[in-house]
Design a protein around this motif. Structure first.
Motif, PDB file in Angstrom:
ATOM      1  N   ALA A 251     -44.830 -38.573  25.154  1.00  0.00           N
ATOM      2  CA  ALA A 251     -44.090 -39.771  25.528  1.00  0.00           C
ATOM      3  C   ALA A 251     -43.745 -40.577  24.274  1.00  0.00           C
ATOM      4  N   ARG A 252     -42.549 -41.097  24.252  1.00  0.00           N
ATOM      5  CA  ARG A 252     -42.081 -41.942  23.144  1.00  0.00           C
ATOM      6  C   ARG A 252     -42.503 -41.401  21.784  1.00  0.00           C
ATOM      7  N   PRO A 273     -37.711 -28.342  30.549  1.00  0.00           N
ATOM      8  CA  PRO A 273     -38.808 -28.942  31.337  1.00  0.00           C
ATOM      9  C   PRO A 273     -40.085 -28.136  31.164  1.00  0.00           C
ATOM     10  N   VAL A 276     -45.616 -30.613  34.907  1.00  0.00           N
ATOM     11  CA  VAL A 276     -45.803 -32.067  34.931  1.00  0.00           C
ATOM     12  C   VAL A 276     -47.246 -32.425  34.604  1.00  0.00           C
ATOM     13  N   ALA A 279     -49.276 -32.969  28.983  1.00  0.00           N
ATOM     14  CA  ALA A 279     -48.929 -34.169  28.214  1.00  0.00           C
ATOM     15  C   ALA A 279     -47.777 -33.881  27.260  1.00  0.00           C
ATOM     16  N   VAL A 282     -44.394 -34.591  28.929  1.00  0.00           N
ATOM     17  CA  VAL A 282     -44.137 -35.940  29.454  1.00  0.00           C
ATOM     18  C   VAL A 282     -42.871 -36.545  28.826  1.00  0.00           C
ATOM     19  N   HIS A 285     -39.694 -34.955  30.350  1.00  0.00           N
ATOM     20  CA  HIS A 285     -39.365 -35.436  31.697  1.00  0.00           C
ATOM     21  C   HIS A 285     -38.919 -36.896  31.660  1.00  0.00           C
ATOM     22  N   GLU A 286     -39.505 -37.647  30.751  1.00  0.00           N
ATOM     23  CA  GLU A 286     -39.112 -39.046  30.550  1.00  0.00           C
ATOM     24  C   GLU A 286     -37.620 -39.121  30.189  1.00  0.00           C
ATOM     25  N   LEU A 288     -35.313 -36.892  30.859  1.00  0.00           N
ATOM     26  CA  LEU A 288     -34.521 -36.477  32.023  1.00  0.00           C
ATOM     27  C   LEU A 288     -34.440 -37.585  33.059  1.00  0.00           C
ATOM     28  N   ARG A 289     -35.521 -38.321  33.228  1.00  0.00           N
ATOM     29  CA  ARG A 289     -35.533 -39.371  34.243  1.00  0.00           C
ATOM     30  C   ARG A 289     -34.754 -40.605  33.805  1.00  0.00           C
TER      31      ARG A 289
ATOM     32  N   TYR B 144     -50.424 -23.940  39.767  1.00  0.00           N
ATOM     33  CA  TYR B 144     -49.784 -25.168  39.284  1.00  0.00           C
ATOM     34  C   TYR B 144     -49.107 -25.927  40.423  1.00  0.00           C
ATOM     35  N   ARG B 295     -33.126 -35.639  41.231  1.00  0.00           N
ATOM     36  CA  ARG B 295     -33.891 -36.390  40.246  1.00  0.00           C
ATOM     37  C   ARG B 295     -35.216 -35.713  39.927  1.00  0.00           C
ATOM     38  N   GLN B 411     -48.171 -41.117  35.503  1.00  0.00           N
ATOM     39  CA  GLN B 411     -48.108 -39.773  36.042  1.00  0.00           C
ATOM     40  C   GLN B 411     -49.108 -38.797  35.447  1.00  0.00           C
TER      41      GLN B 411
END
Lengths: 419, 419
Positions: A251-252, A273, A276, A279, A282, A285-286, A288-289, B144, B295, B411
């Motif tokens: 993330a970030r 992808p 989920v 880690a 993440v 997916h972040e 993509l969202r 999974y 989504r 998540q």
């Protein structure tokens, strides 16, 4: 100003202030590099922050002298400095000139184009980057990420595209290695001097890259890989390629920052992808969202299809050789047009006829051969007659002008084979 | 017509022709079920295909007699027939009346609303489906997929939402079981009679579902789970819920068909990504690549956020109880408004005041209590004073009116705990 003066001034400017600096770049655009350097050295700078940074840097040495040393060391190393007036300057990085990011922070403000590139490797930089895809991702990649990256980079490299990455451990290294395994060209964009590619653990790989691809950096010979430089560097990864793929990202992270640059530039932003529960997926997916323009890709074929939307690739399945011919890029079309209807010619004759460099002609001929449009014999090169279009060899059929595979059928086999 | 006559006719019609049949549904809309049945039995049907199917079916028995038997068997089983005139008829399935799919094939043509539902379980059907999410996916799910589904269904169930699925092995069963583990309601939509839920391997689970949730089917008691019925059934899964999540799906599978229905209905179509190396995620990625409105979701919190875009959930983080109050659904707001500023009342008094069923009031009170807006004491129910808004209990803070968590932080912990 002379070419040598411009080069020396750009080298000095890059030593004096971090690449991407908006004020420096604007000065250079307005007055040229030598006058901009003069102005910075005189302290006559409207930007307070820049004036402070420059005077701090001046305490460490004379920029002109440092540039001279760097240029001399580059020469001994077999490296070169590439500036915008050079024929090999990569055209795409100029798009950074118009980029505005509304998120806060200096790192989103100082995103102007490079002033110069330090380059190791024989290949002309612009040509290396023309058909290039960036593959980026986490250093702490999982086995999944490394496998997917290697497979993807291998297929992209075999398809004649340059795989560009940042030379780091994890996804970056897997991308370079996949391309190297395919005998394809690969470019590592460093955040330090090309004399000391970082990390040292990848040294053997960097040596391989220099042989067949390029090590490039905005920072002069001797520059250290400081933490903040990776984020500055990322804008070049985003801007110099036809599109960017992120395979795994926390993330970030740095990779998600690169993707935000890619999206801001309007280039294809492609995301692999993953589970989920991982880690390391993440960040993927972040993206993509949060970005409707980010696209899921699951295979090299899908990556090339995405790039094709803005490049030379076909958006629709080809119906025959004449259709393929219609969609070739300009240089390839020139080579094809220069070929006689009957009989064969040498590549040298073709180069003269098409008014292209011999190197370019040889590259394009390889692609055309793979696509089944030309054939090489002892006499030279000749057109394959249209009435009997041979299929491209099955194992290389995605090369050059690929059939667009079904969005599903191709990917599973190409990616899962190694699992 | 009498209510009993309508019920019997609908049961007979469902025995006579497969649910969703466009011609039958249109006839029933125009003339009512008894007259439509009369017409079909007389052979006076404009639709050739339907006339043929009906006469073939008539050879197997008298529809009125079969309906009578089915209704009697249902009664013995503790099952009931629910028809549109019943209070418990689920409102959302009516949206199928306006659905048009431009892809070919009968399965995309005969997608009209159900004529009736056979139901086992005590809960009123409409109430069960009002706050419901479908979770669907592959029978041949991976570890999974099963883990992600169980976690997600558990969290959704604990949040007071009904988890709906198809009762199959794999993802479906994991969804039902996750919801059951949370003590949450779950609904299985079958493609056969509710007397013989399929597959038999899930029998113990079906028994559990009947105790706290519902088994429902469009097909009469005794109907077999024929292959084509699963595809007909899928439109009900898509249409009866606030949104659908697909966790794992093979390419062009039943689950991807369900998702195409969800997208056509304009409902939230949510996709859990997975490894690109997994055949069981190919269908998921296919949906994401081909549908801009699909989504990515990676957690229950993200699912509830997506549903919130069209439902009662908050699109923005709440700033305090008054803000939460503003975004409550109508029934909950009615309950809240009926509460006195000071002192307490009994749920019975509240129901009378708010003009709602006692059952509805009790459900809404539970949610309000979890949200920290009301409190229950021995005297009854009372408002929590606004000036001192208590935080909802930490372990249930996503319930009822959740804080919208960061798209990333929530998540990983919620999903990866079991790995």
């Amino acid at each position: 100003m002379s070419g040598a003066e411009d080069r020396a001034a750009r080298a000095a400017l890059t030593w004096l202030a971090e690449p991407g600096n908006r004020a420096v770049w604007t000065l250079v655009e307005e007055t040229g590099a030598p006058a901009a350097l003069e102005l910075l050295l005189s302290g006559d700078v409207p930007d307070n922050r820049l004036r402070g940074a420059v005077s701090a840097r001046l305490a460490a040495g004379d920029p002109r002298r440092m540039a001279e040393i760097a240029l001399r060391r580059a020469e001994r190393l077999g490296a070169r400095l590439v500036v915008p007036s050079d024929e090999e300057w990569p055209r795409r990085v100029t798009d950074l000139a118009g980029l505005e990011l509304d998120t806060a922070g200096r790192i989103n403000f100082d995103i102007r184009p490079p002033l110069c590139f330090w380059v190791r490797g024989a290949w002309p930089l612009g040509e290396a980057l023309e058909r290039s895809v960036a593959i980026v991702g986490a250093r702490a990649a999982t086995g999944y990420g490394v496998n997917v990256t290697s497979e993807m980079a291998y297929a992209i490299g075999r398809d004649g595209w340059t795989v560009l990455s940042g030379g780091a451990f994890g996804i970056d290294a897997a991308a370079h290695r996949g391309a190297l395994a395919a005998g394809g060209p690969t470019v590592a964009v460093l955040a330090c001097g090309v004399d000391r590619p970082y990390p040292i653990g990848n040294s053997a790989m960097f040596e391989q890259i220099i042989e067949t691809g390029l090590l490039i950096s905005e920072w002069p010979i001797g520059a250290e890989p400081l933490r903040h430089r990776f984020l500055i560097r990322n804008r070049v990864i985003a801007a110099s390629t036809a599109g960017t793929v992120v395979v795994e990202a926390a993330a970030r992270s740095g990779a998600t920052q690169t993707m935000s640059r890619v999206l801001a530039l309007g280039r294809p932003a492609m995301v692999v992808p993953g589970p989920v529960t991982s880690a390391m997926s993440v960040g993927c997916h972040e993206i993509l969202r949060s970005n409707p323009f980010a696209r899921v890709v699951t295979s090299a074929a899908e990556v090339l299809e995405e790039i094709g939307h803005i490049g030379e690739y076909l958006a629709e399945p080809p119906r025959g050789p004449q259709r393929r011919h219609d969609h070739l890029d300009e240089e390839t079309a020139l080579v094809l047009e220069a070929l006689p209807r009957k009989g064969s010619v040498t590549p040298e004759q073709l180069a003269a006829e098409a008014r292209l460099h011999l190197r370019t002609v040889l590259r394009r001929l390889s692609l055309l051969e793979v696509a089944g449009l030309v054939t090489r014999t002892a006499e030279g090169v000749s057109l394959v007659p249209r009435q009997v279009p041979p299929d491209p060899p099955a194992e290389r059929r995605t090369s050059a002008v690929p059939e667009r595979s079904s969005p599903v059928s191709g990917q599973t086999s190409s990616v899962s084979e190694q699992d």
